[in-house]
Design an enzyme around this catalytic site. Sequence first.
Site, PDB file in Angstrom:
ATOM      1  N   HIS A 149      72.656  68.704 -29.728  1.00 47.14           N
ATOM      2  CA  HIS A 149      73.515  68.748 -30.835  1.00 47.14           C
ATOM      3  C   HIS A 149      73.461  67.535 -31.534  1.00 47.14           C
ATOM      4  O   HIS A 149      74.109  67.387 -32.667  1.00 47.14           O
ATOM      5  CB  HIS A 149      74.957  68.784 -30.164  1.00 47.14           C
ATOM      6  CG  HIS A 149      75.405  67.769 -29.420  1.00 47.14           C
ATOM      7  ND1 HIS A 149      75.507  67.395 -28.163  1.00 47.14           N
ATOM      8  CD2 HIS A 149      75.904  66.649 -29.691  1.00 47.14           C
ATOM      9  CE1 HIS A 149      76.115  66.554 -27.624  1.00 47.14           C
ATOM     10  NE2 HIS A 149      76.459  65.817 -28.739  1.00 47.14           N
ATOM     11  N   ASP A 179      71.570  72.649 -24.710  1.00 49.53           N
ATOM     12  CA  ASP A 179      71.737  71.401 -25.200  1.00 49.53           C
ATOM     13  C   ASP A 179      70.622  70.345 -25.053  1.00 49.53           C
ATOM     14  O   ASP A 179      71.190  68.908 -24.832  1.00 49.53           O
ATOM     15  CB  ASP A 179      73.059  70.979 -25.073  1.00 49.53           C
ATOM     16  CG  ASP A 179      73.633  70.086 -26.199  1.00 49.53           C
ATOM     17  OD1 ASP A 179      73.169  70.008 -27.150  1.00 49.53           O
ATOM     18  OD2 ASP A 179      74.534  69.021 -25.991  1.00 49.53           O
ATOM     19  N   ASN A 252      77.298  58.482 -26.874  1.00 52.08           N
ATOM     20  CA  ASN A 252      76.487  58.502 -25.711  1.00 52.08           C
ATOM     21  C   ASN A 252      76.062  59.737 -25.450  1.00 52.08           C
ATOM     22  O   ASN A 252      75.071  59.848 -24.532  1.00 52.08           O
ATOM     23  CB  ASN A 252      77.685  58.383 -24.342  1.00 52.08           C
ATOM     24  CG  ASN A 252      77.903  56.900 -24.051  1.00 52.08           C
ATOM     25  OD1 ASN A 252      79.156  56.472 -24.331  1.00 52.08           O
ATOM     26  ND2 ASN A 252      77.044  56.164 -23.587  1.00 52.08           N
ATOM     27  N   SER A 253      76.325  60.547 -26.191  1.00 50.29           N
ATOM     28  CA  SER A 253      75.261  61.919 -26.310  1.00 50.29           C
ATOM     29  C   SER A 253      73.841  61.884 -26.004  1.00 50.29           C
ATOM     30  O   SER A 253      73.296  60.972 -27.100  1.00 50.29           O
ATOM     31  CB  SER A 253      75.465  62.955 -27.027  1.00 50.29           C
ATOM     32  OG  SER A 253      76.880  63.587 -26.845  1.00 50.29           O
ATOM     33  N   LEU A 308      67.096  88.242 -14.267  1.00 53.27           N
ATOM     34  CA  LEU A 308      67.454  89.170 -13.001  1.00 53.27           C
ATOM     35  C   LEU A 308      67.762  90.644 -13.603  1.00 53.27           C
ATOM     36  O   LEU A 308      67.311  91.521 -13.150  1.00 53.27           O
ATOM     37  CB  LEU A 308      68.424  88.613 -12.267  1.00 53.27           C
ATOM     38  CG  LEU A 308      69.140  89.471 -11.193  1.00 53.27           C
ATOM     39  CD1 LEU A 308      67.841  89.741 -10.057  1.00 53.27           C
ATOM     40  CD2 LEU A 308      70.207  88.684 -10.396  1.00 53.27           C
ATOM     41  N   GLY A 309      68.612  90.723 -14.679  1.00 50.75           N
ATOM     42  CA  GLY A 309      68.924  91.866 -15.491  1.00 50.75           C
ATOM     43  C   GLY A 309      70.156  92.667 -14.977  1.00 50.75           C
ATOM     44  O   GLY A 309      70.112  93.883 -14.788  1.00 50.75           O
ATOM     45  N   VAL A 310      71.149  91.648 -14.605  1.00 50.39           N
ATOM     46  CA  VAL A 310      72.453  92.260 -14.260  1.00 50.39           C
ATOM     47  C   VAL A 310      73.575  91.429 -15.392  1.00 50.39           C
ATOM     48  O   VAL A 310      73.289  90.333 -15.912  1.00 50.39           O
ATOM     49  CB  VAL A 310      72.927  91.958 -12.767  1.00 50.39           C
ATOM     50  CG1 VAL A 310      72.005  92.647 -11.892  1.00 50.39           C
ATOM     51  CG2 VAL A 310      72.556  90.407 -12.710  1.00 50.39           C
TER      52      VAL A 310
END
Length: 520
Positions: A149, A179, A252-253, A308-310
């Site tokens: 960001h 991010d 601070n990001s 995983l596919g769930v």
Amino acid sequence: MFRIRERRALPVTILGAALLAAALLLLRPSAPAGQAAAATHESATSALRGADTPVKDLATIADVAEAVVPSVVNVSSEKRVHMDSGQLGPFNDPLLRRFFQMPPGRDDNNDNDDNNDNNDNNPGREPTEQSLGSGVIISADGYILTNNHVVSDSKEVTVSLKDGRNFVAKVIGADEASDVALLKVDAKDLTPIKVGDSDAMRIGEVVLAVGSPFGLQESVSMGIVSARGRAGTGLVDYEDFIQTDAAINPGNSGGALVNLRGEMIGVNSAIVTRSGGSQGVGFAIPSKLAVKVMEDLRDKGKVVRGWLGVSIQGINPSLARTLKLQTTNGALVGDVVKDSPAEAAGLKRGDVIVGLDGKKVDSYAVFRTEIAHTSPGSRVNLDVLREGRPRQIEVKLGELPSEQALARASRGAPDQGEAVLDGVNVQTINSDLTRRFELPRGASGVVVTQVAPHSAASRAGLRAGDVILEVNHDAVSTVRNLQEAVDRSAKEDAEASLLLLVQRGNGTFYMALEQSQKKK
């Protein structure tokens, strides 16, 4: 008039010991003030680090700060602005909005638009704005880690070093889902930071947050690790945040969260605030996650995630009772994607995943992040409860498909949430709901997912996509908070209406719901 209190005689043994101690103190030569202060510091540091750690190996907090500050840089980006006539004013900076939790729009208390580079006077010029953040030097040859960001939608990114040098940086890659972004500058003699093991951090350990808050370079604040594995904030798709009370402010990001060995164990990302300043709740991306994303961006040009596919969800108390579970920990499988690794391994709808490779699954969101950051092709062992009976299932993970492919493979309708209010379904805001209802990034609270037609709530004007912020002036951030507030109101006055504070788009308003409209 003075009163003399009765003096009681000390036992002979205690009196003798006291006299002997006094005599020894008088006979011992006094230490200079500097030595005494050093001894006091060494004693305090020993207590902080542990009695078994040799004092000679310890560094003071000032030494740690001195070592890491050269590895943390200021990042300034010139960003394209997509706005209409109502989106002006100094608080339209998306970085400030992220931290101050303000909706985009005009600052009604300031009619000066000086911070917009006079874009109104140049109708042919693309509007831009300046955004400030931080970054961490990862290698001597110019790779720098920061937040997505901080640099997203940037026309130009400038990196400023502690020694005064400035570089125009190239964005190697960025990953909105975590991010994390990776920059590269043309330099060969930089000071890289040491990277520590974020998994080894313990709650209560002292940490330093290093960065450029409000553009003030070389700023260091101190705190502790307040919590680990924070998820469900809605800030990013894959969350496993380190929570800290070290002061983190706008700018601070992308800076470093370091331990007392001078190792980066996190990348500062966000704060929770109502006032706009630090209130002791900050979030950092764990170094383990950030470095994995960075390596993918550098070596592959994209982030490759395990799949995983769930479809999974958290377990609330009512679900736990219905499923006859002893705890609300774990990930409940709501659906299994056709032809996915999960289906091939035998996972079924209704299974509860309680362990991953021998580690307990406390949060479904953290479990999802762990799977995503495991390399495709890896085999993982899942501890599963099926109809209350434990079993182990080994799954060979695939590679996470694109969102379009996932949408085609997904079965079933979106989860409509819980009916806490009569005729109203709600869910705690997460990243999926943020996208689904186009909520402001970083929004928190309880979102209305469905309102029954012709219900009292519908007649009152409540709509899907509205966010409930308060009930009777009590803030609510989760569905559980909302349920507790509703129950509390019913106990206090069964006939009184509920006063809701609702956010719709960029504005908020109050709404009254009669007590009879609540779920019985």
